[in-house]
Design a protein around this motif. Structure first.
Motif, PDB file in Angstrom:
ATOM      1  N   LEU A   1       0.841  -1.193   0.000  1.00  0.00           N
ATOM      2  CA  LEU A   1       0.000   0.000   0.000  1.00  0.00           C
ATOM      3  C   LEU A   1       0.883   1.253   0.000  1.00  0.00           C
ATOM      4  O   LEU A   1       2.071   1.173   0.306  1.00  0.00           O
ATOM      5  N   PRO A   2       0.312   2.421  -0.307  1.00  0.00           N
ATOM      6  CA  PRO A   2       1.099   3.656  -0.243  1.00  0.00           C
ATOM      7  C   PRO A   2       1.664   3.882   1.162  1.00  0.00           C
ATOM      8  O   PRO A   2       1.027   3.547   2.162  1.00  0.00           O
ATOM      9  N   VAL A   3       2.861   4.446   1.207  1.00  0.00           N
ATOM     10  CA  VAL A   3       3.560   4.688   2.471  1.00  0.00           C
ATOM     11  C   VAL A   3       3.873   6.175   2.599  1.00  0.00           C
ATOM     12  O   VAL A   3       4.342   6.794   1.654  1.00  0.00           O
ATOM     13  N   GLU A   4       3.613   6.708   3.775  1.00  0.00           N
ATOM     14  CA  GLU A   4       3.949   8.097   4.085  1.00  0.00           C
ATOM     15  C   GLU A   4       5.250   8.081   4.895  1.00  0.00           C
ATOM     16  O   GLU A   4       5.293   7.526   6.001  1.00  0.00           O
ATOM     17  N   PRO A   5       6.335   8.649   4.354  1.00  0.00           N
ATOM     18  CA  PRO A   5       7.619   8.635   5.093  1.00  0.00           C
ATOM     19  C   PRO A   5       7.520   9.341   6.445  1.00  0.00           C
ATOM     20  O   PRO A   5       6.736  10.275   6.612  1.00  0.00           O
ATOM     21  N   VAL A   6       8.328   8.882   7.384  1.00  0.00           N
ATOM     22  CA  VAL A   6       8.402   9.476   8.721  1.00  0.00           C
ATOM     23  C   VAL A   6       9.843   9.924   8.935  1.00  0.00           C
ATOM     24  O   VAL A   6      10.762   9.107   8.839  1.00  0.00           O
TER      25      VAL A   6
ATOM     26  N   GLY B   1       8.100   4.033   6.492  1.00  0.00           N
ATOM     27  CA  GLY B   1       7.134   5.047   6.876  1.00  0.00           C
ATOM     28  C   GLY B   1       5.912   4.393   7.472  1.00  0.00           C
ATOM     29  O   GLY B   1       5.994   3.323   8.068  1.00  0.00           O
ATOM     30  N   VAL B   2       4.764   5.053   7.267  1.00  0.00           N
ATOM     31  CA  VAL B   2       3.505   4.576   7.836  1.00  0.00           C
ATOM     32  C   VAL B   2       2.509   4.391   6.706  1.00  0.00           C
ATOM     33  O   VAL B   2       2.420   5.205   5.794  1.00  0.00           O
ATOM     34  N   SER B   3       1.748   3.317   6.778  1.00  0.00           N
ATOM     35  CA  SER B   3       0.707   3.034   5.798  1.00  0.00           C
ATOM     36  C   SER B   3      -0.613   2.860   6.547  1.00  0.00           C
ATOM     37  O   SER B   3      -0.626   2.395   7.693  1.00  0.00           O
TER      38      SER B   3
ATOM     39  N   ALA C   1      -6.038   1.950  10.298  1.00  0.00           N
ATOM     40  CA  ALA C   1      -5.061   2.288  11.335  1.00  0.00           C
ATOM     41  C   ALA C   1      -3.712   2.619  10.694  1.00  0.00           C
ATOM     42  O   ALA C   1      -3.329   2.017   9.688  1.00  0.00           O
ATOM     43  N   ALA C   2      -2.991   3.558  11.284  1.00  0.00           N
ATOM     44  CA  ALA C   2      -1.641   3.883  10.834  1.00  0.00           C
ATOM     45  C   ALA C   2      -0.691   2.793  11.324  1.00  0.00           C
ATOM     46  O   ALA C   2      -0.587   2.546  12.522  1.00  0.00           O
ATOM     47  N   VAL C   3      -0.021   2.129  10.379  1.00  0.00           N
ATOM     48  CA  VAL C   3       0.844   0.995  10.705  1.00  0.00           C
ATOM     49  C   VAL C   3       2.251   1.271  10.171  1.00  0.00           C
ATOM     50  O   VAL C   3       2.400   1.598   8.989  1.00  0.00           O
ATOM     51  N   PRO C   4       3.272   1.142  11.026  1.00  0.00           N
ATOM     52  CA  PRO C   4       4.641   1.320  10.524  1.00  0.00           C
ATOM     53  C   PRO C   4       4.999   0.202   9.544  1.00  0.00           C
ATOM     54  O   PRO C   4       4.603  -0.954   9.734  1.00  0.00           O
ATOM     55  N   VAL C   5       5.746   0.567   8.484  1.00  0.00           N
ATOM     56  CA  VAL C   5       6.152  -0.392   7.455  1.00  0.00           C
ATOM     57  C   VAL C   5       7.673  -0.511   7.486  1.00  0.00           C
ATOM     58  O   VAL C   5       8.390   0.479   7.320  1.00  0.00           O
ATOM     59  N   VAL C   6       8.159  -1.728   7.699  1.00  0.00           N
ATOM     60  CA  VAL C   6       9.585  -2.016   7.783  1.00  0.00           C
ATOM     61  C   VAL C   6      10.013  -2.746   6.517  1.00  0.00           C
ATOM     62  O   VAL C   6       9.381  -3.725   6.120  1.00  0.00           O
TER      63      VAL C   6
ATOM     64  N   ALA D   1       3.895  -3.720   9.591  1.00  0.00           N
ATOM     65  CA  ALA D   1       3.911  -4.364   8.281  1.00  0.00           C
ATOM     66  C   ALA D   1       5.359  -4.565   7.858  1.00  0.00           C
ATOM     67  O   ALA D   1       6.174  -3.642   7.927  1.00  0.00           O
ATOM     68  N   LEU D   2       5.672  -5.758   7.431  1.00  0.00           N
ATOM     69  CA  LEU D   2       6.995  -6.092   6.918  1.00  0.00           C
ATOM     70  C   LEU D   2       6.885  -6.130   5.397  1.00  0.00           C
ATOM     71  O   LEU D   2       6.086  -6.905   4.847  1.00  0.00           O
ATOM     72  N   ALA D   3       7.637  -5.267   4.703  1.00  0.00           N
ATOM     73  CA  ALA D   3       7.597  -5.206   3.236  1.00  0.00           C
ATOM     74  C   ALA D   3       8.518  -6.275   2.666  1.00  0.00           C
ATOM     75  O   ALA D   3       9.714  -6.296   2.968  1.00  0.00           O
ATOM     76  N   VAL D   4       7.958  -7.178   1.857  1.00  0.00           N
ATOM     77  CA  VAL D   4       8.718  -8.263   1.239  1.00  0.00           C
ATOM     78  C   VAL D   4       8.420  -8.293  -0.256  1.00  0.00           C
ATOM     79  O   VAL D   4       7.438  -7.711  -0.717  1.00  0.00           O
ATOM     80  N   ASP D   5       9.266  -8.995  -1.007  1.00  0.00           N
ATOM     81  CA  ASP D   5       9.059  -9.106  -2.447  1.00  0.00           C
ATOM     82  C   ASP D   5       7.946 -10.094  -2.782  1.00  0.00           C
ATOM     83  O   ASP D   5       7.181  -9.879  -3.716  1.00  0.00           O
TER      84      ASP D   5
END
Length: 156
Positions: free
Chosen positions: A35-40, A49-51, A56-61, A89-93
């Motif tokens: 999903l779109p991510v807003e940088p922090v 950032g946060v998605s 809910a605002a969830v940090p994305v790693v 949220a853990l960003a994976v391929d």
């Protein structure tokens, strides 16, 4: 490599770059498209950032950055992890699916954070001890195990 020599553990297998990861299924809430991510600003490099996930605002790693493998250009999936009352949220391929793996064998493979920079691990421990505990329970999956799983599934 033994796949079923006793007790087993349910894991979610994911890929980021050339690395395979086994995340403890008990800590996984769901998987989804990225999903779109807003940088922090002023956060560790691995935090994209946060998605907004389910309102809910969830940090994305970024999993690649987390383990010191560089920025992820291909992250197309998120794996949300349960951290008590919160989630990350853990960003994976790619998400490869749920598997049951031999617990003794998993105890012998490298932990997910094995290649991570010490500073990154310290930053995570200060910001979120529960996330650190989930990541420490995760592991890298060696190619030999992945090949054995593929052969077993092909025979089934």
């Amino acid at each position: 490599m033994a796949l079923n020599s006793g007790s087993s553990k349910s894991v979610l297998l994911c890929r980021s770059g050339q690395q395979l990861y086994a995340l403890p299924l008990a800590s996984v809430r769901e998987t989804m498209r990225a999903l779109p991510v807003e940088p922090v600003p002023a956060m560790p490099d691995c935090l994209l950032g946060v998605s907004v996930i389910r309102g809910a605002a969830v940090p994305v790693v970024d999993c690649r950055r987390l383990v010191g493998a560089g920025a992820s250009a291909l992250a197309s999936r998120y794996v949300t992890l349960v951290l008590g009352e919160r989630q990350v949220a853990l960003a994976v391929d790619a998400v490869l699916g749920v598997r049951r793996l031999d617990a003794a064998m998993l105890a012998e493979v490298a932990p997910l954070l094995d290649g991570a920079e010490t500073g990154m691990i310290q930053a995570i421990s200060v910001l979120d001890a529960e996330l650190l505990m989930v990541l420490q329970a995760s592991c890298l999956v060696p190619e030999a195990l992945w090949d054995a799983l593929a052969q077993r599934e092909g025979a089934a």
